[in-house]
Scaffold this active site. Structure first.
Site, PDB file in Angstrom:
ATOM      1  CG  HIS A  26      -2.199   1.341   1.605  1.00 10.34           C
ATOM      2  ND1 HIS A  26      -3.023   1.250   0.660  1.00 10.34           N
ATOM      3  CD2 HIS A  26      -1.267   1.762   1.740  1.00 10.34           C
ATOM      4  CE1 HIS A  26      -3.720   2.190   0.719  1.00 10.34           C
ATOM      5  NE2 HIS A  26      -2.736   3.095   1.504  1.00 10.34           N
ATOM      6  CB  CYS A  27       1.983   3.649  -2.603  1.00 11.48           C
ATOM      7  SG  CYS A  27       2.811   4.777  -3.061  1.00 11.48           S
ATOM      8  N   PRO A  28       1.124   5.322   0.549  1.00 11.95           N
ATOM      9  CG  PRO A  28       2.165   6.345   2.226  1.00 11.95           C
ATOM     10  CD  PRO A  28       2.486   4.922   1.193  1.00 11.95           C
TER      11      PRO A  28
END
Length: 304
Positions: A160-162
């Protein structure tokens, strides 16, 4: 309770029954309200995750792109072009890379990273490699994981890439790779433009010295130099790391959970590995973020 103790028997059955057998079917689940969809011409149906922290990070990335593109074009490239020191083809090339970077960012942040197949957990698929997600109440294929931010299981989840406010999974991994590539090129070009401004290009003759950003251009260029160099280094390292993972067919989550055993890693053919990632489109279309990825899901290509 009747004479034969029917209620007691029913209570005993409920005590020893398996909870996974009572999970609701996928069709009865409540819809995920953690994201909403909007329609934009050219890009189609886009998804937006309702995460405040993620939206702030994504907004920062957009501001990063706007500042870098504006400073490079209006402080260096256009004045140098008016003075006859820069070719228009270089400006077109820079703007093309900037637009491709922006398109990749929009695509990676709004695509559904990989939705689970609509399959009942006790029907159709019987495989030991498939696991059951207690949150989604669904069976999921190998390398699928549940994301607490997106509140859904993602097929072939990488991480998951913020910064894009989205997961990187099977359906948007190609857009994330393009984002890393174009962000690296854009940062590198911005840094080269700064070096040209400081060391090669003569002082601008046609510029209006009273304009604020021209009068204080030195500070804008110092900031652009730092941002461009940082972008080129970070995105270059990330792109190289993703390239290695694509070749050995592993994800970041797999590497975090356990390192592969010695001798078990096999390097795939580069073209075949990227064809699986980008889909069955023409090779030249691989560089375009605003397209549909033509391929079958991994759990259909490699059934258990």
């Amino acid at each position: 309770m009747d004479l034969y103790g029917t209620n007691n028997m029913q209570n005993m059955v409920n005590m020893f029954s398996f909870p996974q057998q009572n999970h609701p079917s996928p069709s009865r689940q409540k819809p995920n309200d953690n994201y909403s969809y909007i329609k934009i011409p050219l890009f189609g149906r886009l998804r937006c995750i309702k995460d405040k922290n993620g939206m702030m990070c994504l907004l920062f990335v957009y501001i990063y792109w706007i500042y870098g593109t504006w400073a490079s074009v209006y402080i260096v490239l256009l004045p140098a072009y008016n003075d006859g020191h820069v070719s228009p083809f270089f400006i077109y090339f820079y703007l093309s890379v900037a637009l491709l970077c922006l398109g990749s960012l929009i695509r990676a942040s709004t695509l559904n990273p990989g939705q689970l197949p609509n399959i009942d957990d006790l029907q159709i698929i019987e495989g030991e490699e498939w696991t059951f997600c207690p949150t989604c109440n669904r069976k999921r294929p190998p390398r699928a994981h549940h994301c607490r931010r997106c509140r859904q299981c993602v097929t072939r989840m990488d991480h998951h890439c913020p910064w894009i406010n989205n997961c990187v999974g099977e359906e948007n991994h190609y857009a994330f790779i393009l984002l890393l590539l174009y962000a690296f090129l854009l940062g590198l070009l911005s840094f080269i433009i700064c070096m040209m401004h400081f060391w090669i290009l003569p002082r601008c003759v046609s510029c209006d010295r009273e304009v604020f950003y021209i009068k204080h251009s030195i500070w804008f260029m110092y900031l652009l130099t730092i941002l461009g160099l940082n972008m080129a280094l970070v995105m270059g390292v990330q792109f190289f790391s993703q390239h290695l993972n694509v070749l050995i067919d592993r994800t970041i989550l797999q590497n975090m959970q356990s390192m592969p055993e010695e001798g078990s890693v096999k390097v795939r053919d580069t073209f075949k590995a990227y064809k699986e990632l980008f889909g069955a489109n023409a090779v030249i279309c691989w560089l375009l973020p605003c397209r549909r990825r033509k391929t079958k899901p991994v759990y259909i290509q490699h059934p258990v």
